[in-house]
Design an enzyme around this catalytic site. Structure first.
Site, mmCIF file in Angstrom:
data_model
loop_
_atom_site.group_PDB
_atom_site.id
_atom_site.type_symbol
_atom_site.label_atom_id
_atom_site.label_comp_id
_atom_site.label_asym_id
_atom_site.label_seq_id
_atom_site.Cartn_x
_atom_site.Cartn_y
_atom_site.Cartn_z
ATOM 1 N N GLU A 161 40.514 37.699 41.074
ATOM 2 C CA GLU A 161 41.661 37.751 40.601
ATOM 3 C C GLU A 161 41.705 36.386 40.000
ATOM 4 O O GLU A 161 42.275 36.595 38.401
ATOM 5 C CB GLU A 161 42.458 37.976 42.012
ATOM 6 N N GLU A 163 38.794 42.999 50.163
ATOM 7 C CA GLU A 163 39.581 42.688 50.844
ATOM 8 C C GLU A 163 39.677 43.702 51.772
ATOM 9 O O GLU A 163 40.138 43.760 52.651
ATOM 10 C CB GLU A 163 40.801 42.117 49.806
#
Ligand code: NAI
Length: 677
Positions: free
Chosen positions: A104, A124
């Site tokens: 990210e 995730e």
């Protein structure tokens, strides 16, 4: 050291260097987020800022130990946006793994340069989450919706070359420093920030197809679908989609699924460090002997070869040795066929391997593991032969499933070198390894077992001695409880369906048909002598075996299988057998709900697990969970039977267990842990 900054900024000419140093994997802990936020301010005035990490990897994820507490500022999505909005453009220079928060951050940079072999991903999903710092919103904008779904919903790691082809990074370099120097010397025009790009969504029918496929694969786990939903928000303006992602991410941190998956993650790390090996140094192992080259021995030999060990396999005679040699080669060839191994590697493995029939060939080995017939006399003879030729301190291990290692090793000199190494079938694939400690096994020998397990890429769990050790003892209790349900009114297909409904990949009867009924049958016969005569004993499974219904291999078991097809079909003969059994016993059959079935069976598992811990066979509840996750297909997203019992509450678990105990008197011992509730 305590206050050493984890993010440093230095300016060289017109280039700012931002370096993250937060070992082991530069996780985005509070200190890192704080440091990055400050760095964005500190690079002002430079022409470009180069972001790198010290150590073995770029930022490889969030700090999961912070996930149980409320998030602390500055939040990662804000930090990423600060980097993206910085007047000084950032270039991420990456090695190792770029995962989760790391990816990210990289997507917030203007450019991305990686060394060859760098891995990229948003894992995730594997801990029941969606990304929380724009991952689901930027990745589709960067590489397109299809590729973003593929990566985000699976949690897989994509290598730098593939990521380059997808357009996710700008440069893949063999020599990272040289590539960065060249890049900075001729800096391209700053591209449009990723969050300001557009992405096409999927047509509804295509999206539905994806959803159906993911649902099928997820077997009850929600996070792949959560990720699919979040990715679709990327078709809305970023200012709308990103806060939705963040809010959902924070909600999911509290979900039972995410907590269970995080439990599994931490349990796996803890299980490798039992108290029993604390402070002990493992020995170096280079040469091993495997005795018996049947189903298990061949798999164990392949595991050892793949760990880079030199393997001598000992069989009964030359012909059996030849057979074992072919089996080992066959398993390696299977790996080559599946594209998991090169032909050269296969040949190198075979050069480190030999199958012989003479025990004298084991004279030089550091460790021998036995996988001969499950027969006490045969095993004792094997160890006597090994002890006669091996060094008096060389390690001796048995792969027995049910026999007592104390008896197997009876009479062997230096019993501190003896232990159980219980592999699971197929041994070259299954991750679980139970390391069985006898009262004599030294900490050093146990530690060597754990080191060997690690080298073989196994998940090793310490077990004491009891019938079946941890895993098979639990399996026996589970099957016994399921058979009581059959006798009292359920049918095999119904028990299987109920267990699949709670996330088991297969029900207990489907699994028996797959693996064959004969081993458990032989076991029940062995246990008959010592079985408490007051304990309820249901003979349905025995009757099945007596009729030759041994599972898929015989075309019939708890189900029938037509034309060697593996699809189970309900079989009226089995259902008649079950009903007749109840009638003979004078039992009025009654109906069980799916929840009644799974509630009982899961309570039995948790109860047996608790007893195993109370008896000191396993060190902790989470070790029991790991056994079930890695050896028996228990759904990871439930965290294991012990974790599941806590989740549904121990009170509920106790209620079910009490019911089970009342329904079959004199057949269950309730664990202290449940009694205490
Ligand atoms: P298997 O019957 O496929 O192989 C046994 C092998 O041992 C045969 O190749 C036989 O020729 C050889 N052998 C017998 N006596 C010998 C001797 N004195 N010296 C050298 N070789 C000898 O049996 P399998 O399934 O591989 O099981 C082996 C052991 O592993 C058993 O103790 C079993 O309980 C255990 N085990 C089996 C599992 C399974 O799923 N089959 C799982 C975990 C453990």
């Amino acid at each position: 050291m305590a206050n050493e900054p984890v993010v440093t900024v230095s300016i060289e000419g017109d280039v700012a260097h931002v370096v993250i140093d937060n070992p082991p994997v530069n996780a985005t802990s509070t200190a890192v987020r704080q440091g990055l936020a400050e760095a964005v301010a500190a690079v002002k005035g430079a022409r470009v800022a180069v972001l790198r990490c010290n150590g073995r990897s770029f930022v490889a994820g969030g700090d999961m130990s912070e996930f149980d507490a409320p998030p602390v500022e500055p939040h990662l999505p804000d930090v990423v946006q600060m980097i993206e909005d910085s007047a000084v453009p950032f270039v991420a220079v990456m090695h190792g793994n770029v995962l989760g928060g790391g990816f990210e951050i990289a997507m917030g940079c203007a450019w991305r340069i990686a060394t060859k072999g760098t891995g990229f991903g948003l894992p995730e999903v594997n801990v029941g989450l969606i990304p929380g710092a724009g991952g689901t919103q930027r990745l589709p904008r960067l590489i397109g919706m299809d590729a973003a779904i593929d990566i985000t919903c699976s949690g897989k790691i994509v290598k730098a070359d593939e990521m380059l082809a997808l357009g996710g990074i700008d440069i893949v370099a063999e020599d990272l420093d040289a590539a960065v120097t060249d890049f900075l010397a001729d800096l391209p025009a700053r591209p449009v920030a990723v969050r300001q790009r557009d992405v096409a969504g999927f047509a509804d029918d295509l999206l539905e197809t994806k959803r159906v496929a993911l649902t099928k694969r997820a077997k009850g786990q929600q996070s792949p679908l959560e990720n699919l939903t979040a990715l679709q928000w990327a078709t809305e303006p970023f200012e709308v989609g990103q806060p939705k992602e963040r809010a959902r991410h924070l909600e999911l941190r509290q979900s039972a699924e995410s907590r269970a998956l995080r439990h599994a993650f931490f349990a796996e790390r803890q299980v490798a460090k039992p108290q029993a090996i604390k402070g002990a140094t493992p020995r170096d192992i280079e040469k091993v002997a495997v005795v018996g080259g049947g189903l298990m021995g061949a798999g164990i030999a392949v595991s050892a070869l793949n760990a880079g060990l030199n393997v001598t396999l000992i069989e009964r005679d030359d012909e059996a040795a030849k057979g074992a040699d072919e089996r080992v080669r066959g398993l390696l060839e299977g790996a080559v066929k599946r594209g998991k191994m090169s032909a050269e590697t296969l040949e190198a493995r075979m050069r480190a391997f030999r199958a012989v029939s003479d025990y004298a060939e084991a004279a030089e080995v550091d460790l021998a593991v036995e996988a001969v017939f499950e027969d006490m006399g045969v095993k004792q003879q094997v160890f006597a032969s090994l002890a006669a030729v091996m060094d008096k301190n060389a390690i001796l291990a048995t792969n027995t499933s049910y026999l007592d290692p104390m008896q197997i090793f009876d009479g062997i000199a230096n019993p501190d070198r003896c232990l159980g190494l219980h592999f699971f079938s197929p041994a070259h694939i299954m991750k679980l390894l139970e390391i069985v400690k006898t009262p004599h096994t030294s900490a050093e020998v146990l530690a060597t077992g754990f080191a060997l397990g690690k080298r073989m890429r196994k998940v090793s769990v310490l077990s004491g001695i009891c019938d079946g050790f941890i895993g098979n003892r639990m399996l026996t209790a589970y099957r016994r409880a399921a058979d009581y349900l059959l006798a009292d009114g359920a049918m095999p297909y119904q028990v299987d369906a109920a267990m699949r409904k709670v996330g088991m990949p297969m029900g207990p009867y489907e699994v028996q048909d797959l693996t064959g009924l004969q081993i458990a049958w032989a076991n029940r016969k062995r246990q008959a002598e010592t079985r408490d005569p007051n304990e309820r004993y249901v003979t349905i499974a025995d009757e099945m075996c007596e009729r030759g219904r041994l599972g898929q291999r015989t075309g019939k078991g708890w189900y029938s299988y037509e034309d060697s097809n593996r699809t189970p079909h309900r079989d009226p003969d089995v259902e008649a057998l079950v009903a007749e059994y109840s009638a003979k016993q004078g039992i009025t059959r009654r109906t069980f709900s799916d929840e009644g079935i799974s509630g009982r069976l899961l309570a039995v598992l948790a109860n047996e697990g608790a007893r195993i811990v109370e008896e000191g066979i396993a060190e902790r509840d989470s070790d029991v969970d790991i056994v079930k996750l890695h050896g028996y297909g228990f759904p990871r997203w439930r965290g294991g039977p012990m974790r599941y019992a806590e989740e549904t509450t121990l009170k509920k678990t106790k209620e079910f267990m009490s019911l089970v105990a009342v329904e079959s008197p004199n057949s269950w011992i309730i664990a202290e842990k449940l009694n205490a509730v």
